[in-house]
Structure formats: structure tokens, C-alpha cells
Design an enzyme around this catalytic site. Structure first.
Site, PDB file in Angstrom:
ATOM      1  N   GLU A  11      42.390 -29.906  31.913  1.00  0.00           N
ATOM      2  CA  GLU A  11      42.362 -29.821  30.448  1.00  0.00           C
ATOM      3  C   GLU A  11      41.314 -28.817  29.981  1.00  0.00           C
ATOM      4  O   GLU A  11      41.539 -28.062  29.026  1.00  0.00           O
ATOM      5  CB  GLU A  11      42.072 -31.211  29.827  1.00  0.00           C
ATOM      6  CG  GLU A  11      43.186 -32.231  29.985  1.00  0.00           C
ATOM      7  CD  GLU A  11      43.303 -32.775  31.404  1.00  0.00           C
ATOM      8  OE1 GLU A  11      42.317 -32.721  32.164  1.00  0.00           O
ATOM      9  OE2 GLU A  11      44.397 -33.253  31.776  1.00  0.00           O
TER      10      GLU A  11
ATOM     11  N   GLU B  19      32.175 -20.248  40.347  1.00  0.00           N
ATOM     12  CA  GLU B  19      32.807 -21.367  41.056  1.00  0.00           C
ATOM     13  C   GLU B  19      34.322 -21.302  40.901  1.00  0.00           C
ATOM     14  O   GLU B  19      35.070 -21.515  41.834  1.00  0.00           O
ATOM     15  CB  GLU B  19      32.248 -22.673  40.493  1.00  0.00           C
ATOM     16  CG  GLU B  19      32.694 -23.915  41.235  1.00  0.00           C
ATOM     17  CD  GLU B  19      32.023 -25.190  40.705  1.00  0.00           C
ATOM     18  OE1 GLU B  19      31.498 -25.155  39.577  1.00  0.00           O
ATOM     19  OE2 GLU B  19      32.044 -26.196  41.416  1.00  0.00           O
TER      20      GLU B  19
HETATM   21  C1  FAD Z   1      35.412 -33.973  44.455  1.00  0.00           C
HETATM   22  C2  FAD Z   1      34.431 -33.729  43.358  1.00  0.00           C
HETATM   23  C3  FAD Z   1      33.238 -33.102  43.640  1.00  0.00           C
HETATM   24  C4  FAD Z   1      32.300 -32.901  42.644  1.00  0.00           C
HETATM   25  N1  FAD Z   1      31.110 -32.336  42.987  1.00  0.00           N
HETATM   26  C5  FAD Z   1      30.168 -32.167  42.043  1.00  0.00           C
HETATM   27  C6  FAD Z   1      28.886 -31.643  42.403  1.00  0.00           C
HETATM   28  O1  FAD Z   1      28.608 -31.343  43.571  1.00  0.00           O
HETATM   29  N2  FAD Z   1      27.968 -31.498  41.439  1.00  0.00           N
HETATM   30  C7  FAD Z   1      28.212 -31.815  40.126  1.00  0.00           C
HETATM   31  O2  FAD Z   1      27.334 -31.614  39.306  1.00  0.00           O
HETATM   32  N3  FAD Z   1      29.414 -32.355  39.763  1.00  0.00           N
HETATM   33  C8  FAD Z   1      30.390 -32.530  40.691  1.00  0.00           C
HETATM   34  N4  FAD Z   1      31.609 -33.086  40.349  1.00  0.00           N
HETATM   35  C9  FAD Z   1      31.796 -33.558  38.979  1.00  0.00           C
HETATM   36  C10 FAD Z   1      32.798 -32.751  38.178  1.00  0.00           C
HETATM   37  O3  FAD Z   1      32.274 -31.517  37.784  1.00  0.00           O
HETATM   38  C11 FAD Z   1      33.191 -33.620  36.966  1.00  0.00           C
HETATM   39  O4  FAD Z   1      33.873 -34.766  37.475  1.00  0.00           O
HETATM   40  C12 FAD Z   1      34.082 -32.896  36.009  1.00  0.00           C
HETATM   41  O5  FAD Z   1      33.374 -31.876  35.363  1.00  0.00           O
HETATM   42  C13 FAD Z   1      34.677 -33.871  34.968  1.00  0.00           C
HETATM   43  O6  FAD Z   1      33.660 -34.594  34.356  1.00  0.00           O
HETATM   44  P1  FAD Z   1      33.744 -36.194  34.225  1.00  0.00           P
HETATM   45  O7  FAD Z   1      34.048 -36.744  35.574  1.00  0.00           O
HETATM   46  O8  FAD Z   1      32.506 -36.650  33.556  1.00  0.00           O
HETATM   47  O9  FAD Z   1      34.998 -36.473  33.312  1.00  0.00           O
HETATM   48  P2  FAD Z   1      35.070 -36.351  31.726  1.00  0.00           P
HETATM   49  O10 FAD Z   1      34.416 -35.088  31.293  1.00  0.00           O
HETATM   50  O11 FAD Z   1      34.580 -37.608  31.117  1.00  0.00           O
HETATM   51  O12 FAD Z   1      36.627 -36.212  31.501  1.00  0.00           O
HETATM   52  C14 FAD Z   1      37.523 -37.340  31.537  1.00  0.00           C
HETATM   53  C15 FAD Z   1      38.894 -36.853  31.132  1.00  0.00           C
HETATM   54  O13 FAD Z   1      38.868 -36.365  29.780  1.00  0.00           O
HETATM   55  C16 FAD Z   1      39.344 -35.034  29.717  1.00  0.00           C
HETATM   56  N5  FAD Z   1      38.575 -34.259  28.733  1.00  0.00           N
HETATM   57  C17 FAD Z   1      37.230 -34.210  28.625  1.00  0.00           C
HETATM   58  N6  FAD Z   1      36.879 -33.360  27.617  1.00  0.00           N
HETATM   59  C18 FAD Z   1      38.030 -32.888  27.102  1.00  0.00           C
HETATM   60  C19 FAD Z   1      38.339 -31.968  26.048  1.00  0.00           C
HETATM   61  N7  FAD Z   1      37.364 -31.381  25.347  1.00  0.00           N
HETATM   62  N8  FAD Z   1      39.645 -31.698  25.802  1.00  0.00           N
HETATM   63  C20 FAD Z   1      40.640 -32.284  26.511  1.00  0.00           C
HETATM   64  N9  FAD Z   1      40.407 -33.171  27.527  1.00  0.00           N
HETATM   65  C21 FAD Z   1      39.127 -33.465  27.818  1.00  0.00           C
HETATM   66  C22 FAD Z   1      39.128 -34.470  31.106  1.00  0.00           C
HETATM   67  O14 FAD Z   1      40.021 -33.382  31.374  1.00  0.00           O
HETATM   68  C23 FAD Z   1      39.400 -35.693  31.983  1.00  0.00           C
HETATM   69  O15 FAD Z   1      40.785 -35.820  32.189  1.00  0.00           O
HETATM   70  C24 FAD Z   1      32.563 -33.313  41.321  1.00  0.00           C
HETATM   71  C25 FAD Z   1      33.774 -33.934  41.025  1.00  0.00           C
HETATM   72  C26 FAD Z   1      34.693 -34.169  42.014  1.00  0.00           C
HETATM   73  C27 FAD Z   1      35.970 -34.880  41.663  1.00  0.00           C
END
Ligand code: FAD
Length: 396
Positions: free
Chosen positions: A379, A250
Site C-alpha cells: 500500500e 533498500e
Molecule cells: C520480514 C520482515 C523484516 C523486517 N525487518 C526490519 C528491520 O530489520 N528493521 C526495521 O526497522 N523494520 C523491519 N521490518 C518492519 C517493516 O519495515 C514494517 O513491518 C513495515 O514498515 C510495516 O509497518 P508495520 O508492521 O508497523 O505495519 P503498519 O504500518 O501498521 O501497517 C499495517 C497495514 O496498514 C497499511 N497502511 C499503513 N499506512 C497506510 C497508508 N498511509 N495508506 C494505506 N495503507 C496503509 C499497511 O500497508 C499495512 O497493510 C521488517 C518487517 C518484516 C515483515
């Protein structure tokens, strides 16, 4: 171009291949499909699906996939050539990019032969649109924390849980589902991948409207969904390795056209602003930003071309896929912000070319906000680069 013969079979050398791809796109990309014609009513989902199926028949999709699975049996070199042309044209984003760029490669990597013969041609013909059921309310960056359970039954698996941010789920026929057979404490162990038909009883899809007005995002609930044993992809316990592979694909090769699309957006901004002296004066204030965006585009092209060269030489990409994802998303988001500022200052009576530009750049600005989140946040990419490429350790 009216020929039904795929482009690759007409023109084996890459220069001619690119020219044929360009001619096909020019001949088939209607105003309704173009993303730079906001004043024309947009194409329907059905039209976009038909356009994507036609792209496959023309040889622009499934380029590297084996012919037995409906592909064109060419190399990543032709894939890159086609993607340059796709990027330079104002084409809509693919409806089935998850099928073609994630599910397809993973089925090819871990699927059984009968699964490949059955599922892969349906992706290319657009009979099956796929979504990716990985993220959950408590598992995004930390995917190993996912809780969706798959329990063995007499004839397969019973799935319970909730997915979120599942792009395109409400228009998909299939879901690439990541679930676990053990408990959340098992982390990477016991994760499994499934190909789940979206019309299975017990699947409930709810759309979420995003900031750009799109209805692509969904929550997907699995309530006692029975998944046939035959729909498991790869061995039980192989899910984490397969998922990591999906994510590296990806980041590295997905939407290979991005650098060229970025270039065409800058070109559009500059050309449209040149059509009006007042707009050109505003644009001139942002000369430095535009120059930086152009440099970023050239760097990105270099990244992509090197990556393709390395893959053709048989190298693995692994964590290096984080570089283009990080660099593109950050640079493109900065450009979208600048473009948004410029179009926000345009005079109200600026004329059609600038009205079309404004609509495109506004949409770009909103959609670019997500670019540093999906496919792994900024990040997380920095973390991968620090730990796995630079071998840095945490301070303290
Ligand atoms: C437009 C779009 C399309 C998407 N499509 C899909 C899809 O089709 N299928 C699917 O399964 N998912 C999909 N996603 C989900 C996407 O993969 C997740 O939003 C992404 O992995 C972040 O996870 P979260 O939203 O739970 O944020 P979190 O993981 O909760 O993160 C929140 C914040 O904390 C930071 N953070 C988290 N862990 C750490 C760390 N260890 N060190 C430093 N900073 C950290 C992150 O960088 C972020 O700024 C999509 C997201 C978007 C925005």
C-alpha cells in the site's frame, strides 16, 4: 577456483567477470550451504559468515565500494553481473545484507572519513554484522511517528525506547539506529542516525519466532543506553533525509539478484517435477501460472537493468525504487503460493528431488508472506507511485 585474487582484478570485462563469478560460486557453494538440498544438514551461522567473508575476498561483495574502504572499486555493471550469478545459484540469503546494502551505503553517504575507514571494512570482512533499528510498535509505515528518544548528555547521547521487527539483532554487532532528539510531534524534524554497538550496556534483545520457524526477528529495548558523540552518523536533524535515502536504496538496488533467484526457483520447480510423471501431470495444470511467473521475471530483469543503466548515467532513483519492490514482491508471492499448492499435492513417495523441492517451496511460501510488508508495504509503494510519480491527488 582456488585463486585468492579477487575476480574483478583478474577479468576487467564484464562477460569474463560473470564467468569467473560463476566458477567461484560453483567451486565454493557446498551442499550444506545450498538451499536446494534439504536432505543435507544445513550450514551453521559460523559457516555462513565464513562463506560471506570468502565471497568478499573473491570479489563478489563490496564490488562498487572504494578500495580505501575495503571494496573492489568497480562499477554497478560488475555488481549486476555478480548478482545475476548469485541469483541463479541456490545460495543462502546474506547474513549481513543490512550491513552491506543499507548501513554501508548510508555511512558512505553521510559518515565522517574516520567512520568510513573504521566501519566499512569491518562490514565486508564480516567482523560487524548490522541490524536496522527503525520500526517501532507504533511506527512502521509511518516512520516519522517513532518515539525512541536520544537526549544529550555531557559526552554523547542517552537513548531510551523500543524497536521491533529488527531482523538479525541477536547476531549483530552494530545497529543502525533511528531516534529523535525532540518529541514525537516534531515528526520529520530532529531525527538522528547512530551507529550503536549492540554490546552497549542497557540494550536488551528478545527474539521473535516467525511463521517460517526462523529466529531472525527481534524486539530491541534501549534503556538509558549511552551512545558516544562519535557514533552519530551525519548531522543532527539529518536523520530523516538519511533514512529516506536508506529506504530508497533498500527498495531500488538491495538484493539485486532477486529476478535471477526467482528464475532459478521456477527452473527448480519445473526440473524437479519433470523427474516424476505424476508430478509433471500436476505441474501441467499450472502452466498458465508458470508462464506468468516467467514473464514477471523477464520484466523484473528489464527493470533492474534499466535502473543500473540510469544509475551509471548519474541519475537519481528516488521514488522509482518503489516499482521493482512492488512488482517483485507481488509477483514472487503469487508464484510462491502456486509452488506451495503444487508441492502440497505431490505423492508421499516422490523421491529425493521432489522431497528437496517440497522443503524449499514450503519455506519460500512462508517467507514470501513478508515480502509485501518489509521495506515498505504494498500500500505504501502504491501511495508513493500515485503521489510522487503520477502526481495523483486524493479523490474527494
Ligand atoms: C520480514 C520482515 C523484516 C523486517 N525487518 C526490519 C528491520 O530489520 N528493521 C526495521 O526497522 N523494520 C523491519 N521490518 C518492519 C517493516 O519495515 C514494517 O513491518 C513495515 O514498515 C510495516 O509497518 P508495520 O508492521 O508497523 O505495519 P503498519 O504500518 O501498521 O501497517 C499495517 C497495514 O496498514 C497499511 N497502511 C499503513 N499506512 C497506510 C497508508 N498511509 N495508506 C494505506 N495503507 C496503509 C499497511 O500497508 C499495512 O497493510 C521488517 C518487517 C518484516 C515483515
Amino acid at each position: 577456483m582456488t585463486s585468492q585474487e579477487p575476480i574483478g582484478t583478474q577479468s576487467p570485462d564484464t562477460g569474463a567477470y560473470a564467468a569467473s563469478a560463476r566458477a567461484w560460486i560453483r567451486g565454493n557453494l557446498t551442499d550444506a550451504l545450498r538451499t536446494d538440498r534439504a536432505h543435507v544438514p544445513g550450514a551453521s551461522l559460523g559457516d555462513k559468515i565464513a562463506f560471506e567473508a570468502a565471497q568478499h575476498r573473491a570479489g563478489l561483495v563490496g564490488i562498487t565500494w572504494p578500495k580505501d574502504y575495503g571494496g573492489h572499486g568497480l562499477t554497478l555493471r560488475e555488481h549486476l553481473e555478480a548478482n545475476r550469478e548469485i541469483g541463479l545459484a541456490p545460495m543462502p540469503n546474506a547474513v549481513n545484507s543490512i550491513g552491506k546494502e543499507l548501513a554501508g551505503p548510508i555511512i558512505m553517504a553521510v559518515g565522517r572519513e574516520d567512520q568510513k575507514l573504521d566501519l566499512l571494512p569491518k562490514i565486508l570482512k564480516m567482523d560487524h554484522i548490522w541490524c536496522q533499528g527503525f520500526s517501532e510498535p507504533g511506527a512502521g509505515s509511518d516512520l516519522a511517528g517513532l518515539r525512541t528518544r536520544a537526549e544529550r548528555t555531557a559526552d554523547g547521547w542517552r537513548v531510551n525506547g523500543q524497536k521491533i521487527w529488527t531482523s538479525g539483532a541477536s547476531k549483530s554487532q552494530m545497529c543502525l539506529l533511528l531516534a529523535r532528539s525532540g518529541t514525537a510531534e516534531d515528526r520529520h524534524k530532529g531525527l538522528m542516525l547512530f551507529a550503536v554497538p549492540m554490546d552497549s550496556p542497557g540494550i536488551d534483545v528478545r527474539e521473535i519466532v516467525s511463521i517460517d520457524g526462523a529466529r531472525s526477528f527481534c524486539e530491541v529495548f534501549f534503556n538509558d543506553v549511552i551512545v558516544d558523540e562519535a557514533n552519530m552518523l551525519g548531522a543532527p536533524d539529518e536523520g530523516w533525509a538519511a533514512a529516506t535515502r536508506v529506504l530508497s536504496i533498500e527498495r531500488a538496488t538491495n538484493r539485486m539478484y532477486r529476478a535471477w533467484r526467482f528464475q532459478s526457483e521456477i527452473d527448480h520447480l519445473v526440473a524437479a517435477c519433470r523427474s516424476d510423471l505424476r508430478a509433471f501431470a500436476i505441474l501441467s495444470e499450472y502452466k498458465r501460472d508458470i508462464a506468468e511467473a516467467r514473464i514477471a521475471v523477464e520484466n523484473l530483469k528489464g527493470h533492474v537493468e534499466t535502473l543500473v543503466g540510469d544509475l551509471l548515467a548519474g541519475q537519481q532513483i528516488g521514488p522509482r525504487g518503489s516499482f521493482p519492490k512492488l512488482y517483485w514482491s507481488e509477483a514472487h508471492q503469487r508464484f510462491a503460493q502456486v509452488a506451495y499448492e503444487i508441492v502440497s499435492r505431490l505423492p508421499a513417495n516422490a523421491g529425493q528431488p521432489l522431497a528437496d523441492l517440497k522443503a524449499r517451496m514450503e519455506l519460500l511460501y512462508f517467507s514470501s508472506r513478508a515480502e509485501t510488508i518489509y521495506a515498505g508495504t504494498t500500500e505504501i509503494q502504491l501511495d508513493i507511485i500515485a503521489k510522487r510519480i503520477l502526481n495523483l491527488r486524493k479523490a474527494g
